[in-house]
Enzyme design. Sequence first.
Site, PDB file in Angstrom:
ATOM      1  CG  ASP A   1      -2.032  -1.001   1.126  1.00 47.88           C
ATOM      2  OD1 ASP A   1      -2.090  -1.717   0.107  1.00 47.88           O
ATOM      3  OD2 ASP A   1      -2.859  -1.074   2.056  1.00 47.88           O
TER       4      ASP A   1
ATOM      5  CG  HIS B   1       1.931  -0.099   4.827  1.00 49.66           C
ATOM      6  ND1 HIS B   1       1.739  -1.200   5.637  1.00 49.66           N
ATOM      7  CD2 HIS B   1       0.697   0.432   4.601  1.00 49.66           C
ATOM      8  CE1 HIS B   1       0.439  -1.328   5.890  1.00 49.66           C
ATOM      9  NE2 HIS B   1      -0.205  -0.359   5.281  1.00 49.66           N
TER      10      HIS B   1
END
Length: 253
Positions: free
Chosen positions: A57, A206
Amino acid sequence: MNKNIYNKIVVSLFLILGVCIFSVLLSNKNVKTFVINKRLPIYAVNSEKKDIALTFDVNWADKDHLDEILDILKNKEIKATFFVMGGWIEYNKDNVRKLKRIHEEGHEIGNHSNMHPDMTKISKDRMIKEIRLTDDIINKYLGIQTDLFRCPSGAYNNNVIETVEQTKHYCIQWNIDSVDWKEQGEQVEYDRVMKKVKPGSIVLFHNDAKYTPNNLIKIIDNLKGKEYNFVTISQLIYKENYYIDNEGIQHKN
């Protein structure tokens, strides 16, 4: 026995029996899904092949490690899926460069909304706008359309799932969360991932987490040694003739 008392006993027995049956039904996961009628995104895939998808992400970050992550994936000859935000792309020119690099190096790009709202707390029109605006921005720079969407913070409900599907996107969650954004320690995050890996897993990382680059190297090397294959989400999931069970596992019909 008094007829009224007899009737009351019979009614009570039926009520008790009904409660027992309902309790048994709720204890059965398949029936539980039917009773509650809860929609689910794809958390993982029921696969006989040792395929696994690494996903990232991409959010705003003071300490972004995206180039380092891409260097590692290139060196290891691994393709991954990146869920990007429209607002992140147009935040500065360097982010546009990074987006283009992700695409040019053969990775998959998914939609992660425009401004990262909690999708369960906004209107349907706003959800559609968030998804379409990000798709338009990605198309502007890359000339492609996405068909994968990940809910910001993983927040969803039935309305969110249905809206995502209406925009012709597959809603993708994960069954392994590195929780790397908390930066609890390199070994802690490594163990968290390795203990849960199985064929068909989707792993969440992430772009801004401190320990992710080092752990990525170790995780890839370890799993390659166990004959796992690293694929993109589109290579992992079924896009037709499938169903999702009550745990979010996608199965081929």
